[in-house]
Design a protein around this motif. Structure first.
Motif, mmCIF file in Angstrom:
data_model
loop_
_atom_site.group_PDB
_atom_site.id
_atom_site.type_symbol
_atom_site.label_atom_id
_atom_site.label_comp_id
_atom_site.label_asym_id
_atom_site.label_seq_id
_atom_site.Cartn_x
_atom_site.Cartn_y
_atom_site.Cartn_z
ATOM 1 N N PHE A 5 0.850 -1.192 0.000
ATOM 2 C CA PHE A 5 0.000 0.000 0.000
ATOM 3 C C PHE A 5 0.885 1.241 0.000
ATOM 4 O O PHE A 5 2.063 1.175 0.398
ATOM 5 N N ALA A 6 0.333 2.344 -0.471
ATOM 6 C CA ALA A 6 1.066 3.613 -0.479
ATOM 7 C C ALA A 6 0.479 4.506 0.595
ATOM 8 O O ALA A 6 -0.747 4.514 0.813
ATOM 9 N N ALA A 7 1.350 5.234 1.278
ATOM 10 C CA ALA A 7 0.876 6.052 2.398
ATOM 11 C C ALA A 7 1.836 7.196 2.668
ATOM 12 O O ALA A 7 2.974 7.217 2.186
ATOM 13 N N ILE A 38 -1.084 7.601 6.866
ATOM 14 C CA ILE A 38 -2.280 8.028 6.102
ATOM 15 C C ILE A 38 -2.252 7.263 4.781
ATOM 16 O O ILE A 38 -1.397 7.528 3.924
ATOM 17 N N THR A 39 -3.139 6.308 4.640
ATOM 18 C CA THR A 39 -3.158 5.503 3.410
ATOM 19 C C THR A 39 -3.585 6.353 2.215
ATOM 20 O O THR A 39 -4.546 7.115 2.292
ATOM 21 N N LEU A 40 -2.845 6.191 1.126
ATOM 22 C CA LEU A 40 -3.235 6.822 -0.147
ATOM 23 C C LEU A 40 -3.946 5.806 -1.030
ATOM 24 O O LEU A 40 -4.943 6.124 -1.669
ATOM 25 N N ALA A 41 -3.404 4.584 -1.086
ATOM 26 C CA ALA A 41 -4.021 3.532 -1.897
ATOM 27 C C ALA A 41 -3.577 2.176 -1.392
ATOM 28 O O ALA A 41 -2.420 2.008 -0.991
ATOM 29 N N VAL A 88 -8.022 13.469 8.957
ATOM 30 C CA VAL A 88 -7.084 14.314 8.226
ATOM 31 C C VAL A 88 -7.909 15.354 7.488
ATOM 32 O O VAL A 88 -8.882 15.005 6.803
ATOM 33 N N ARG A 89 -7.542 16.587 7.670
ATOM 34 C CA ARG A 89 -8.288 17.664 7.019
ATOM 35 C C ARG A 89 -8.192 17.496 5.503
ATOM 36 O O ARG A 89 -7.102 17.255 4.977
ATOM 37 N N SER A 90 -9.316 17.616 4.819
ATOM 38 C CA SER A 90 -9.277 17.411 3.367
ATOM 39 C C SER A 90 -8.490 18.542 2.719
ATOM 40 O O SER A 90 -8.477 19.681 3.207
ATOM 41 N N ILE A 112 -7.918 -1.353 -8.843
ATOM 42 C CA ILE A 112 -8.060 -0.467 -7.689
ATOM 43 C C ILE A 112 -9.552 -0.199 -7.517
ATOM 44 O O ILE A 112 -10.177 0.424 -8.377
ATOM 45 N N ALA A 113 -10.089 -0.689 -6.415
ATOM 46 C CA ALA A 113 -11.535 -0.563 -6.177
ATOM 47 C C ALA A 113 -11.935 0.900 -6.029
ATOM 48 O O ALA A 113 -11.203 1.698 -5.429
ATOM 49 N N ALA A 114 -13.087 1.233 -6.602
ATOM 50 C CA ALA A 114 -13.607 2.595 -6.446
ATOM 51 C C ALA A 114 -14.124 2.737 -5.025
ATOM 52 O O ALA A 114 -14.910 1.924 -4.562
ATOM 53 N N GLU A 115 -13.651 3.700 -4.315
ATOM 54 C CA GLU A 115 -14.184 3.945 -2.972
ATOM 55 C C GLU A 115 -13.963 5.401 -2.608
ATOM 56 O O GLU A 115 -13.041 6.049 -3.088
ATOM 57 N N ARG A 116 -14.863 5.866 -1.766
ATOM 58 C CA ARG A 116 -14.768 7.248 -1.306
ATOM 59 C C ARG A 116 -13.513 7.395 -0.450
ATOM 60 O O ARG A 116 -13.151 6.475 0.275
ATOM 61 N N TYR A 117 -12.863 8.524 -0.578
ATOM 62 C CA TYR A 117 -11.638 8.724 0.207
ATOM 63 C C TYR A 117 -11.928 9.530 1.464
ATOM 64 O O TYR A 117 -12.363 10.677 1.385
ATOM 65 N N VAL A 118 -11.716 8.896 2.581
ATOM 66 C CA VAL A 118 -11.796 9.602 3.867
ATOM 67 C C VAL A 118 -10.406 9.474 4.496
ATOM 68 O O VAL A 118 -10.100 8.466 5.136
ATOM 69 N N PRO A 119 -9.535 10.453 4.236
ATOM 70 C CA PRO A 119 -8.173 10.318 4.752
ATOM 71 C C PRO A 119 -8.178 10.252 6.277
ATOM 72 O O PRO A 119 -8.898 11.024 6.929
#
Ligand code: 3AM
Length: 178
Positions: A5-7, A38-41, A88-90, A112-119
């Motif tokens: 994973f990238a973070a 903080i995961t990016l992907a 994490v503040r957007s 890469i699954a489509a999913e909403r990003y909530v950092p």
């Protein structure tokens, strides 16, 4: 196969503050501070060849450095809380980087699954109820604020699942533009 994973990583002083936040999360499986990120992907299990392609695609990602702010706490799962986190503040630069990192995964042939990003920074997982203790934790830490943390790089991590917490090992680091 390796799980990748990238973070974004966080400096020790911020990790220490996040560790203090974990007080009050009784009954949760707490993330050890060295695992805070903080995961990016999330790329899942990939072959060595795919990992090489992914590294090449991530090396080509360009984006400006930016300031990270951790702001408040929350849970995923609502009435059945399963993950407690520092929010994490957007930030447009963060979202942009996340999109590019996911695109790099696709360039490397990964799904890469489509999913909403909530950092977020995961503090603990599972095993707790939405009880008054959790409400107290949420209310008591609503004003948590840490930052600015300058993001100058992002990392590719290998995740090895153990019986306890997973072990995350940095395998590559990519520079953002100063
Ligand atoms: O700690 P966070 O939530 O940032 O949740 C996992 C963790 O992120 C996420 O990848 C990070 C490192 O393991 N993750 C694990 N399995 C996942 C999956 N199948 C996943 N994210 C999406 N889909």
């Amino acid at each position: 196969m390796i799980r990748l994973f990238a973070a974004l990583s966080l400096p020790d002083e911020v990790c220490a503050r996040l560790q203090s936040l974990q007080m009050g999360l009784d009954g949760w499986r707490l993330s050890p501070p060295q695992n805070f990120h903080i995961t990016l992907a999330f790329f899942g299990e990939v072959s060595e060849a795919q990992a090489t392609d992914l590294d090449a695609a991530l090396s080509a990602v360009e984006g400006p450095g930016f300031d990270i702010w951790l702001d408040g706490v929350d849970v995923f799962g609502g009435g059945k809380p399963r993950l407690a986190y520092a929010a994490v503040r957007s930030d447009p630069a963060l979202s942009h980087l996340r999109d590019k990192v996911r695109q790099a995964g696709r360039t490397a042939g990964l799904e890469i699954a489509a999913e909403r990003y909530v950092p977020h920074v995961t503090l603990g997982r599972g095993g707790a109820r939405a009880d008054t203790r959790l409400t107290r934790w949420l209310e008591g830490n609503a004003a948590f604020l840490a930052g600015p943390v300058r993001a100058e790089t992002f990392q590719l991590y290998r995740s090895d699942l153990g019986r306890a917490a997973p072990t995350y090992t940095e395998v590559a680091r990519y520079a953002l533009t100063p």
